[in-house]
Design a protein around this motif. Structure first.
Motif, mmCIF file in Angstrom:
data_model
loop_
_atom_site.group_PDB
_atom_site.id
_atom_site.type_symbol
_atom_site.label_atom_id
_atom_site.label_comp_id
_atom_site.label_asym_id
_atom_site.label_seq_id
_atom_site.Cartn_x
_atom_site.Cartn_y
_atom_site.Cartn_z
ATOM 1 N N ILE A 1 37.252 41.687 58.639
ATOM 2 C CA ILE A 1 36.508 40.431 58.656
ATOM 3 C C ILE A 1 37.101 39.556 59.754
ATOM 4 O O ILE A 1 38.326 39.481 59.885
ATOM 5 C CB ILE A 1 36.629 39.690 57.302
ATOM 6 N N VAL A 2 36.253 38.912 60.524
ATOM 7 C CA VAL A 2 36.701 37.914 61.495
ATOM 8 C C VAL A 2 35.882 36.652 61.258
ATOM 9 O O VAL A 2 34.656 36.670 61.361
ATOM 10 C CB VAL A 2 36.540 38.395 62.957
ATOM 11 N N LEU A 3 36.571 35.594 60.895
ATOM 12 C CA LEU A 3 35.941 34.283 60.748
ATOM 13 C C LEU A 3 36.201 33.519 62.045
ATOM 14 O O LEU A 3 37.343 33.423 62.481
ATOM 15 C CB LEU A 3 36.538 33.509 59.576
ATOM 16 N N THR A 4 35.157 33.005 62.657
ATOM 17 C CA THR A 4 35.278 32.262 63.905
ATOM 18 C C THR A 4 34.798 30.837 63.685
ATOM 19 O O THR A 4 33.671 30.621 63.225
ATOM 20 C CB THR A 4 34.447 32.938 65.021
ATOM 21 N N SER A 5 35.656 29.873 64.011
ATOM 22 C CA SER A 5 35.298 28.463 63.848
ATOM 23 C C SER A 5 34.351 28.040 64.964
ATOM 24 O O SER A 5 34.241 28.724 65.990
ATOM 25 C CB SER A 5 36.560 27.600 63.887
ATOM 26 N N PRO A 6 33.692 26.898 64.802
ATOM 27 C CA PRO A 6 32.837 26.385 65.883
ATOM 28 C C PRO A 6 33.607 26.178 67.195
ATOM 29 O O PRO A 6 33.028 26.255 68.270
ATOM 30 C CB PRO A 6 32.316 25.056 65.336
ATOM 31 N N LYS A 7 34.922 25.942 67.094
ATOM 32 C CA LYS A 7 35.745 25.760 68.295
ATOM 33 C C LYS A 7 36.156 27.093 68.917
ATOM 34 O O LYS A 7 36.739 27.120 69.991
ATOM 35 C CB LYS A 7 37.001 24.965 67.963
ATOM 36 N N GLY A 8 35.923 28.201 68.208
ATOM 37 C CA GLY A 8 36.288 29.512 68.733
ATOM 38 C C GLY A 8 37.584 30.075 68.171
ATOM 39 O O GLY A 8 37.999 31.170 68.552
ATOM 40 N N ASP A 9 38.247 29.343 67.272
ATOM 41 C CA ASP A 9 39.458 29.868 66.629
ATOM 42 C C ASP A 9 39.062 31.011 65.710
ATOM 43 O O ASP A 9 38.023 30.956 65.046
ATOM 44 C CB ASP A 9 40.153 28.769 65.820
ATOM 45 N N LYS A 10 39.905 32.046 65.662
ATOM 46 C CA LYS A 10 39.582 33.239 64.874
ATOM 47 C C LYS A 10 40.632 33.507 63.807
ATOM 48 O O LYS A 10 41.822 33.381 64.049
ATOM 49 C CB LYS A 10 39.471 34.461 65.787
ATOM 50 N N LEU A 11 40.144 33.886 62.633
ATOM 51 C CA LEU A 11 40.993 34.354 61.547
ATOM 52 C C LEU A 11 40.577 35.790 61.270
ATOM 53 O O LEU A 11 39.414 36.051 60.951
ATOM 54 C CB LEU A 11 40.803 33.492 60.292
ATOM 55 N N ARG A 12 41.525 36.708 61.439
ATOM 56 C CA ARG A 12 41.240 38.132 61.222
ATOM 57 C C ARG A 12 41.814 38.560 59.875
ATOM 58 O O ARG A 12 42.931 38.192 59.528
ATOM 59 C CB ARG A 12 41.844 38.952 62.353
ATOM 60 N N TYR A 13 41.043 39.350 59.156
ATOM 61 C CA TYR A 13 41.427 39.777 57.810
ATOM 62 C C TYR A 13 41.109 41.259 57.674
ATOM 63 O O TYR A 13 40.015 41.701 58.032
ATOM 64 C CB TYR A 13 40.619 38.956 56.799
ATOM 65 N N VAL A 14 42.075 42.014 57.180
ATOM 66 C CA VAL A 14 41.921 43.464 57.017
ATOM 67 C C VAL A 14 42.224 43.820 55.576
ATOM 68 O O VAL A 14 43.142 43.262 54.971
ATOM 69 C CB VAL A 14 42.899 44.232 57.946
ATOM 70 N N LEU A 15 41.453 44.751 55.024
ATOM 71 C CA LEU A 15 41.800 45.227 53.702
ATOM 72 C C LEU A 15 41.589 46.727 53.587
ATOM 73 O O LEU A 15 40.735 47.289 54.271
ATOM 74 C CB LEU A 15 41.035 44.461 52.618
ATOM 75 N N GLN A 16 42.425 47.343 52.765
ATOM 76 C CA GLN A 16 42.279 48.753 52.432
ATOM 77 C C GLN A 16 41.623 48.820 51.067
ATOM 78 O O GLN A 16 41.943 48.029 50.175
ATOM 79 C CB GLN A 16 43.629 49.454 52.370
ATOM 80 N N ILE A 17 40.731 49.755 50.918
ATOM 81 C CA ILE A 17 40.020 49.935 49.652
ATOM 82 C C ILE A 17 40.571 51.196 49.004
ATOM 83 O O ILE A 17 40.504 52.278 49.583
ATOM 84 C CB ILE A 17 38.502 50.022 49.899
ATOM 85 N N HIS A 18 41.128 51.034 47.816
ATOM 86 C CA HIS A 18 41.831 52.137 47.161
ATOM 87 C C HIS A 18 41.025 52.743 46.019
ATOM 88 O O HIS A 18 41.526 52.916 44.909
ATOM 89 C CB HIS A 18 43.199 51.661 46.658
#
Length: 119
Positions: A16-33
């Motif tokens: 998942i990548v959340l991008t703010s209106p200013k262009g800042d990015k939060l990257r999120y990774v998950l493993q599904i078990h």
């Protein structure tokens, strides 16, 4: 928000990548078990992204995914015939109701590369 799920020999993953209106990015990774299909991995990515956006207090979100099935079902353009997919679709609809604005948009795989690499 861009989301993507993947199924590999080593298991399932989601990015998942959340991008703010200013262009800042939060990257999120998950493993599904647990054993599941690629469509489940796509839904898991979308659901985790929506939960993350909700926890961050985001009120409007555009959800970009390269899974036509997940995007069309989440947009209510397609029905979910499979009971498991219907359950995921229902959860997405519940979560999306929290936001003032929430849209699901299909993008080509090439336009989803940053989350594909995470997944």
């Amino acid at each position: 928000m861009h989301f993507d799920g993947s199924k590999m020999r080593t298991g399932l993953g989601a990015g998942i990548v959340l991008t703010s209106p200013k262009g800042d990015k939060l990257r999120y990774v998950l493993q599904i078990h647990f054993a599941a299909s690629n469509n489940v991995a796509e839904y898991e990515a979308l659901i985790h992204g929506l939960r993350l956006a909700k926890e961050l207090g985001i009120r409007r979100v555009l959800c970009y995914g390269d899974s036509d099935l997940v995007v069309q079902q989440s947009s209510r353009d397609w029905h979910a015939k499979d009971a498991n997919m219907a359950s995921y679709r229902f959860l997405v609809q519940q979560l999306s109701g929290y936001f003032e604005g929430c849209e699901f948009l299909h993008v080509p795989t090439n336009d989803n590369e940053q989350v594909d690499a995470l997944a």
